[in-house]
Design a protein around this motif. Structure first.
Motif, PDB file in Angstrom:
ATOM      1  N   ALA A  58      -0.002  -6.551  -7.751  1.00 29.30           N
ATOM      2  CA  ALA A  58      -1.379  -6.063  -7.542  1.00 29.30           C
ATOM      3  C   ALA A  58      -1.513  -4.944  -6.624  1.00 29.30           C
ATOM      4  O   ALA A  58      -2.157  -3.904  -6.630  1.00 29.30           O
ATOM      5  CB  ALA A  58      -2.568  -7.077  -7.413  1.00 29.30           C
ATOM      6  N   GLY A  59      -0.855  -5.177  -5.411  1.00 34.37           N
ATOM      7  CA  GLY A  59      -0.986  -4.339  -4.317  1.00 34.37           C
ATOM      8  C   GLY A  59      -0.268  -3.178  -4.411  1.00 34.37           C
ATOM      9  O   GLY A  59      -0.708  -2.160  -4.198  1.00 34.37           O
ATOM     10  N   SER A  60       0.940  -3.178  -5.260  1.00 35.36           N
ATOM     11  CA  SER A  60       1.584  -2.092  -5.366  1.00 35.36           C
ATOM     12  C   SER A  60       1.295  -1.277  -6.535  1.00 35.36           C
ATOM     13  O   SER A  60       1.747   0.182  -6.743  1.00 35.36           O
ATOM     14  CB  SER A  60       3.162  -2.641  -5.821  1.00 35.36           C
ATOM     15  N   LEU A  61       0.292  -1.518  -7.397  1.00 33.25           N
ATOM     16  CA  LEU A  61      -0.103  -0.921  -8.408  1.00 33.25           C
ATOM     17  C   LEU A  61      -1.642  -0.338  -8.307  1.00 33.25           C
ATOM     18  O   LEU A  61      -2.063   0.147  -9.158  1.00 33.25           O
ATOM     19  CB  LEU A  61      -0.285  -1.852  -9.885  1.00 33.25           C
ATOM     20  N   LYS A  62      -2.005  -0.623  -7.158  1.00 36.16           N
ATOM     21  CA  LYS A  62      -3.546  -0.177  -6.806  1.00 36.16           C
ATOM     22  C   LYS A  62      -3.679   1.272  -6.934  1.00 36.16           C
ATOM     23  O   LYS A  62      -2.941   1.963  -6.138  1.00 36.16           O
ATOM     24  CB  LYS A  62      -3.877  -0.511  -5.393  1.00 36.16           C
ATOM     25  N   VAL A 101       8.028   9.171 -13.757  1.00 38.05           N
ATOM     26  CA  VAL A 101       7.770   7.648 -13.833  1.00 38.05           C
ATOM     27  C   VAL A 101       7.962   6.860 -12.860  1.00 38.05           C
ATOM     28  O   VAL A 101       9.298   6.402 -12.551  1.00 38.05           O
ATOM     29  CB  VAL A 101       8.207   7.071 -15.157  1.00 38.05           C
ATOM     30  N   PRO A 102       7.366   5.988 -12.100  1.00 45.22           N
ATOM     31  CA  PRO A 102       7.810   5.096 -10.995  1.00 45.22           C
ATOM     32  C   PRO A 102       8.169   3.874 -11.688  1.00 45.22           C
ATOM     33  O   PRO A 102       7.592   3.215 -12.337  1.00 45.22           O
ATOM     34  CB  PRO A 102       6.555   4.923 -10.139  1.00 45.22           C
ATOM     35  N   ILE A 103       9.207   3.382 -11.023  1.00 46.84           N
ATOM     36  CA  ILE A 103       9.834   2.108 -11.361  1.00 46.84           C
ATOM     37  C   ILE A 103       9.253   1.232 -10.199  1.00 46.84           C
ATOM     38  O   ILE A 103      10.061   1.145  -9.209  1.00 46.84           O
ATOM     39  CB  ILE A 103      11.281   2.266 -11.704  1.00 46.84           C
ATOM     40  N   VAL A 104       8.412   0.221 -10.243  1.00 47.50           N
ATOM     41  CA  VAL A 104       7.887  -0.376  -9.236  1.00 47.50           C
ATOM     42  C   VAL A 104       8.783  -1.812  -9.088  1.00 47.50           C
ATOM     43  O   VAL A 104       8.296  -2.415 -10.183  1.00 47.50           O
ATOM     44  CB  VAL A 104       6.238  -0.432  -9.151  1.00 47.50           C
ATOM     45  N   CYS A 105       9.211  -2.171  -8.141  1.00 47.55           N
ATOM     46  CA  CYS A 105       9.831  -3.309  -7.914  1.00 47.55           C
ATOM     47  C   CYS A 105       9.157  -4.401  -7.014  1.00 47.55           C
ATOM     48  O   CYS A 105       8.351  -4.285  -6.207  1.00 47.55           O
ATOM     49  CB  CYS A 105      11.138  -2.859  -7.006  1.00 47.55           C
ATOM     50  N   VAL A 106       9.213  -5.294  -7.673  1.00 50.68           N
ATOM     51  CA  VAL A 106       8.424  -6.644  -6.953  1.00 50.68           C
ATOM     52  C   VAL A 106       9.383  -8.018  -7.195  1.00 50.68           C
ATOM     53  O   VAL A 106      10.199  -7.894  -8.168  1.00 50.68           O
ATOM     54  CB  VAL A 106       7.163  -7.034  -7.630  1.00 50.68           C
ATOM     55  N   GLY A 107       9.104  -8.945  -6.360  1.00 51.93           N
ATOM     56  CA  GLY A 107       9.987 -10.145  -6.435  1.00 51.93           C
ATOM     57  C   GLY A 107       9.988 -10.855  -5.186  1.00 51.93           C
ATOM     58  O   GLY A 107       9.754 -10.288  -4.023  1.00 51.93           O
ATOM     59  N   GLU A 108      10.276 -12.262  -5.323  1.00 49.76           N
ATOM     60  CA  GLU A 108      10.288 -13.087  -4.082  1.00 49.76           C
ATOM     61  C   GLU A 108      11.889 -13.455  -3.597  1.00 49.76           C
ATOM     62  O   GLU A 108      12.559 -13.184  -4.168  1.00 49.76           O
ATOM     63  CB  GLU A 108       9.736 -14.181  -4.440  1.00 49.76           C
ATOM     64  N   ALA A 150       0.967  -1.188   0.160  1.00 51.32           N
ATOM     65  CA  ALA A 150       0.222  -0.268  -0.051  1.00 51.32           C
ATOM     66  C   ALA A 150       0.842   1.240  -0.059  1.00 51.32           C
ATOM     67  O   ALA A 150       0.544   2.414  -0.590  1.00 51.32           O
ATOM     68  CB  ALA A 150      -1.118   0.102   1.254  1.00 51.32           C
ATOM     69  N   GLN A 151       2.062   1.229   0.689  1.00 49.07           N
ATOM     70  CA  GLN A 151       2.936   2.274   0.628  1.00 49.07           C
ATOM     71  C   GLN A 151       3.421   2.552  -0.428  1.00 49.07           C
ATOM     72  O   GLN A 151       3.712   3.846  -1.323  1.00 49.07           O
ATOM     73  CB  GLN A 151       3.935   2.252   1.898  1.00 49.07           C
ATOM     74  N   VAL A 152       3.897   1.435  -1.122  1.00 48.65           N
ATOM     75  CA  VAL A 152       4.597   1.449  -2.613  1.00 48.65           C
ATOM     76  C   VAL A 152       3.578   2.089  -3.554  1.00 48.65           C
ATOM     77  O   VAL A 152       4.023   2.706  -4.279  1.00 48.65           O
ATOM     78  CB  VAL A 152       5.046   0.019  -2.927  1.00 48.65           C
ATOM     79  N   ALA A 153       2.420   1.637  -3.349  1.00 49.55           N
ATOM     80  CA  ALA A 153       1.386   2.311  -4.446  1.00 49.55           C
ATOM     81  C   ALA A 153       1.065   3.897  -4.322  1.00 49.55           C
ATOM     82  O   ALA A 153       0.813   4.559  -5.226  1.00 49.55           O
ATOM     83  CB  ALA A 153       0.073   1.544  -4.367  1.00 49.55           C
ATOM     84  N   ALA A 154       1.275   4.020  -2.899  1.00 45.80           N
ATOM     85  CA  ALA A 154       1.070   5.552  -2.519  1.00 45.80           C
ATOM     86  C   ALA A 154       2.078   6.452  -3.165  1.00 45.80           C
ATOM     87  O   ALA A 154       1.807   7.564  -3.615  1.00 45.80           O
ATOM     88  CB  ALA A 154       1.032   5.890  -0.954  1.00 45.80           C
ATOM     89  N   LYS A 155       3.472   5.838  -3.101  1.00 44.32           N
ATOM     90  CA  LYS A 155       4.528   6.553  -3.654  1.00 44.32           C
ATOM     91  C   LYS A 155       4.370   6.586  -4.948  1.00 44.32           C
ATOM     92  O   LYS A 155       4.901   7.465  -5.592  1.00 44.32           O
ATOM     93  CB  LYS A 155       5.970   5.677  -2.898  1.00 44.32           C
ATOM     94  N   ALA A 156       4.040   5.562  -5.680  1.00 45.69           N
ATOM     95  CA  ALA A 156       3.908   5.492  -7.049  1.00 45.69           C
ATOM     96  C   ALA A 156       2.956   6.505  -7.472  1.00 45.69           C
ATOM     97  O   ALA A 156       3.122   7.237  -8.530  1.00 45.69           O
ATOM     98  CB  ALA A 156       3.574   4.052  -7.578  1.00 45.69           C
TER      99      ALA A 156
END
Length: 245
Positions: free
Chosen positions: A147-151, A121-128, A106-112
Motif C-alpha cells: 500500500a505504501g509503495s503504490l501510493k 513500467v516499474p517492478i515494485v518489490c515487496v516481501g517479508e 514513500a521513496q519507492v512510490a516516488a520512484k515508481a
C-alpha cells in the motif's frame, strides 16, 4: 490474461563486455515461448550493450531509478535516462535497496511515479523477512508495504513478491506460499485499481530455478518470476523459459 513475465535481475554482475557475450549467446540459442515475455534488469552501464545485442522481442530495464527528475544528485540515474537508453522496465524497492540503503515505502512510490511519468513500467518489490514469516505476520506486513509503495502509482505496474529469507539463500517459498501472498496482493490491487488489476502481473522472486519455476508460475495469481542467481547463465535462462511452455 497478460503474458507471463520472466524478469532477470543481474544485480551487480556483468561488465559491458560480459553482458555482450551473454546477449550474443542468448541470441544464438533463444526461442520465444508463446505467452512468455523475457526481460533483463541490468546495471546501467550494460544497457546500451543490451540494446544493441539482445534478440528481438527481449526487453531490458534498470535496477533502480532516482525519485528526482534531474539535477544535483550525483551518482543517481533518472527515469528519462533509462527511457532514452531503450529501457522498458525498472525495478524499484528491491529488498537489497530497502535493507542496505534504507529506502522507505514513500521513496519507492516516488520512484515508481517517476518511472511511469517517463513511460517506464516499474517492478515494485515487496516481501517479508524471516522474523515476520515466523510470527505468521507475512500477509499483513506485505500488504502494508504494498500500500505504501503504490501510493499515487498508476495501474501500469508489475508487483514482485520476494520473501527476503528466500533471496540468494537457496531456500524457496513453496508454490503454495507464493500463491498465498500473490492472491492477497491481487485482492489489494483490485481494491486499488478495480478492473485494471486483472492486467497487473504479480511475480514471485527468491531462488527461482529451471526446476521449480513451472510449479510456481502455474499458480493462478502468479504471473511470472523475478530471477536473481539463475539469470546469470544463459543455459539456466533457457531452461526457465522452456519450462514455461
Amino acid at each position: 490474461m497478460p503474458k507471463t513475465l520472466l524478469a532477470l535481475n543481474w544485480k551487480m554482475n556483468k561488465t559491458p563486455t560480459e553482458a555482450r557475450s551473454w546477449a550474443e549467446e542468448l541470441k544464438e540459442k533463444y526461442a520465444p515461448v508463446e505467452g512468455v515475455e523475457l526481460a533483463v534488469m541490468a546495471p546501467a552501464l550494460d544497457l546500451s550493450t543490451l540494446s544493441a545485442n539482445l534478440p528481438a522481442g527481449v526487453a531490458f530495464g534498470g535496477q533502480d531509478v532516482s525519485e528526482h527528475d534531474s539535477g544535483a544528485y550525483t551518482g543517481e540515474i533518472s527515469a528519462a535516462m533509462l527511457k532514452d537508453a531503450g529501457a522498458t522496465y525498472v525495478v524499484v524497492g528491491h529488498s537489497e535497496r530497502r535493507d542496505y540503503h534504507g529506502e522507505t515505502d514513500a521513496q519507492v512510490a516516488a520512484k515508481a511515479q517517476q518511472a511511469q511519468k517517463n513511460g517506464l513500467v516499474p517492478i515494485v518489490c515487496v516481501g517479508e523477512g524471516l522474523d515476520v514469516r515466523e510470527k505468521g505476520e507475512h500477509v499483513p506486513f506485505t500488504l502494508k508495504q504494498l500500500a505504501g509503495s503504490l501510493k499515487g502509482v498508476g495501474a501500469d505496474v508489475v508487483v514482485a513478491y520476494e520473501p527476503v529469507w528466500a533471496i540468494g539463500t537457496g531456500k524457496t517459498a513453496t508454490a503454495d506460499d507464493a500463491e498465498e501472498i500473490a492472491a492477497a496482493i491481487r485482492e489489494a490491487l483490485e481494491k486499488q485499481y478495480g478492473e485494471k488489476a486483472a492486467e497487473i502481473r504479480v511475480l514471485y522472486g527468491g531462488s527461482v530455478k529451471p526446476d521449480n519455476i513451472a510449479e510456481i508460475c502455474g499458480k493462478p495469481n502468479v504471473n511470472g518470476a523475478l530471477v536473481g542467481g539463475a539469470s546469470l547463465k544463459v543455459p539456466d535462462v533457457l531452461g526457465m523459459n522452456d519450462a514455461l511452455k
